[in-house]
Every structure is written in C-alpha cells, then in structure tokens.
Scaffold this motif. Structure first.
Motif, PDB file in Angstrom:
ATOM      1  N   GLY A   9       0.890  -0.880  -0.024  1.00 13.40           N
ATOM      2  CA  GLY A   9      -0.212   0.102   0.227  1.00 13.40           C
ATOM      3  C   GLY A   9       1.254   0.876  -0.485  1.00 13.40           C
ATOM      4  N   LYS A  10       1.261   1.995  -1.326  1.00 12.23           N
ATOM      5  CA  LYS A  10       1.885   3.229  -0.929  1.00 12.23           C
ATOM      6  C   LYS A  10       0.703   4.256  -1.363  1.00 12.23           C
ATOM      7  CE  LYS A  10       4.491   2.583  -5.306  1.00 12.23           C
ATOM      8  NZ  LYS A  10       5.176   2.371  -6.529  1.00 12.23           N
ATOM      9  N   PRO A  27       2.849  -2.710   4.072  1.00  5.27           N
ATOM     10  CA  PRO A  27       2.330  -0.203   4.252  1.00  5.27           C
ATOM     11  C   PRO A  27       3.754   0.147   3.448  1.00  5.27           C
ATOM     12  CG  PRO A  27       2.663  -0.554   5.711  1.00  5.27           C
ATOM     13  CD  PRO A  27       2.124  -2.263   5.678  1.00  5.27           C
ATOM     14  N   ASP A  28       3.830   1.161   2.486  1.00  2.50           N
ATOM     15  CA  ASP A  28       5.333   1.964   2.323  1.00  2.50           C
ATOM     16  C   ASP A  28       3.952   3.485   2.668  1.00  2.50           C
ATOM     17  OD1 ASP A  28       7.176   3.062   0.637  1.00  2.50           O
ATOM     18  OD2 ASP A  28       6.818   2.031  -1.023  1.00  2.50           O
ATOM     19  N   SER A  68       8.467  16.599  -5.058  1.00  2.00           N
ATOM     20  CA  SER A  68       8.051  15.771  -4.220  1.00  2.00           C
ATOM     21  C   SER A  68       6.598  14.994  -4.707  1.00  2.00           C
ATOM     22  CB  SER A  68       8.881  15.138  -2.708  1.00  2.00           C
ATOM     23  OG  SER A  68       9.733  15.759  -2.342  1.00  2.00           O
ATOM     24  N   LEU A  69       5.986  15.684  -4.526  1.00  2.00           N
ATOM     25  CA  LEU A  69       4.641  14.754  -4.032  1.00  2.00           C
ATOM     26  C   LEU A  69       3.914  15.031  -5.680  1.00  2.00           C
ATOM     27  CD1 LEU A  69       2.781  17.992  -2.664  1.00  2.00           C
ATOM     28  CD2 LEU A  69       2.745  14.855  -1.875  1.00  2.00           C
ATOM     29  N   ILE A  70       4.536  15.712  -6.609  1.00  2.00           N
ATOM     30  CA  ILE A  70       4.729  14.624  -8.147  1.00  2.00           C
ATOM     31  C   ILE A  70       5.461  13.901  -8.763  1.00  2.00           C
ATOM     32  CG2 ILE A  70       5.657  15.789 -10.929  1.00  2.00           C
ATOM     33  CD1 ILE A  70       4.999  18.711  -9.686  1.00  2.00           C
ATOM     34  N   ASN A 121       3.602  10.133  -9.468  1.00  2.00           N
ATOM     35  CA  ASN A 121       4.047   9.151 -10.662  1.00  2.00           C
ATOM     36  C   ASN A 121       4.357   7.941 -10.700  1.00  2.00           C
ATOM     37  OD1 ASN A 121       3.165  11.282 -13.404  1.00  2.00           O
ATOM     38  ND2 ASN A 121       3.876  12.635 -11.689  1.00  2.00           N
ATOM     39  N   GLN A 122       4.990   7.709  -9.392  1.00  2.00           N
ATOM     40  CA  GLN A 122       5.390   6.919  -9.039  1.00  2.00           C
ATOM     41  C   GLN A 122       4.330   5.793  -8.471  1.00  2.00           C
ATOM     42  OE1 GLN A 122       9.246   6.083  -6.922  1.00  2.00           O
ATOM     43  NE2 GLN A 122       9.618   8.482  -7.131  1.00  2.00           N
TER      44      GLN A 122
END
Length: 162
Positions: free
Chosen positions: A39-40, A74-75, A147-149, A153-154
């Motif tokens: 869970g990312k 969890p990640d 970072s949020l972008i 995207n990952q």
C-alpha cells in the motif's frame, strides 16, 4: 404470572439476538485491498497545530497496523510543508515542550515502522526554520511540491492532511 412472561420475553430476545451477534464480522478493507501486496501512500501534511499533527500521526500509525493485519505492506511517506515544517523543528513557536517531546517520539515510532519523513526547504525558508533544528528522522528536501509530483507519478496515493 407477569414475572414468567417477562422472563420468557428476555429469553426470546437473547435467543434471537445471539445468532445475529455471532454472525457480525470485524470490519475490514478486503474489497479495497484485494490483490494488493503493498500500500503506497504519500501524506501531504500542511498543518499549523502540533495537536492536530499528533492526531494525524496516530491515525497514520493505526493505518500501518490495519494494512499489516490485512496482509498488505505499507509504504508510507509523510511530506511536511508550510507551517508543518516549523512544527517539526526544535523550539517552534507552535509547540509546547510536551508537544515537542510527543512529536519526536511519534516520528521515531513511525520511522521504526518504515514511514519516511521529509520536510520542504522552501517552507523552511518561508517560516525562517533553521534546518539544523529539524527533529531526528525528518529529511530535508528541496521542494515537497516536486516530491509530491514524483511520488504520485510512482503510483503513491495522495492523502492530503490540512
């Protein structure tokens, strides 16, 4: 006679409700987590209250446990921006000594569970935070918007906490 009727009514109620209670299931998230092994999530934290931050960190900690209990690793990443950067620094105007101690402990606990913390350098500049004063375990990054972008995207789910 009325005592007998009352006892019979109680017995009937207990007999009827017992199977219903036995069939109640513990709440779970199996439908949402079906087929997942990891869970990312990236938590976008922009809070100016130490107490609110502690509450959200407690909920994140419960979410770590919830996922693990359901077989999902969890990640989690917590990005701190705005006034939140000041809250995770020593001698913040937003914190009491008790808040600071509790936050340092909670961050340490979450880090031990694999949660990664980062603070925005842009926000540190805006709020005049000495980056050397960030709490242990909080990593300084250039810009948490970047970072949020990147994390989205990952494949990280964005969870805003304001």
């Amino acid at each position: 006679m009325s005592r007998i009727i009352m006892c019979l009514l109680v017995l009937v109620c207990v007999t009827i409700s017992t199977p219903a209670l036995a069939t109640q299931k513990v709440p779970n998230d199996h439908r949402a987590l079906a087929g997942m092994t990891t869970g990312k999530a990236v938590f976008d934290v922009n809070i100016s209250s130490a107490q609110s931050m502690l509450m959200f960190f407690n909920v994140i900690e419960k979410t770590v446990v919830t996922l693990k209990d359901q077989g999902v690793k969890p990640d989690f990443i917590i990005t701190l921006r705005g006034a939140a950067v000041s809250i995770v620094s020593k001698d913040s105007e937003f914190n009491s000594e008790e808040d600071e101690t509790a936050l340092i402990k909670k961050i340490s606990d979450l880090k031990q569970q694999g949660v990664y913390f980062e603070a925005c350098n842009v926000a540190a500049d805006l709020f005049a935070v000495d980056t050397a004063d960030l709490f242990p375990g909080v990593v300084l990054v250039g810009n948490t918007f970047a970072s949020l972008i990147g994390y989205q995207n990952q494949g990280y789910a964005l969870i805003p906490l304001y």
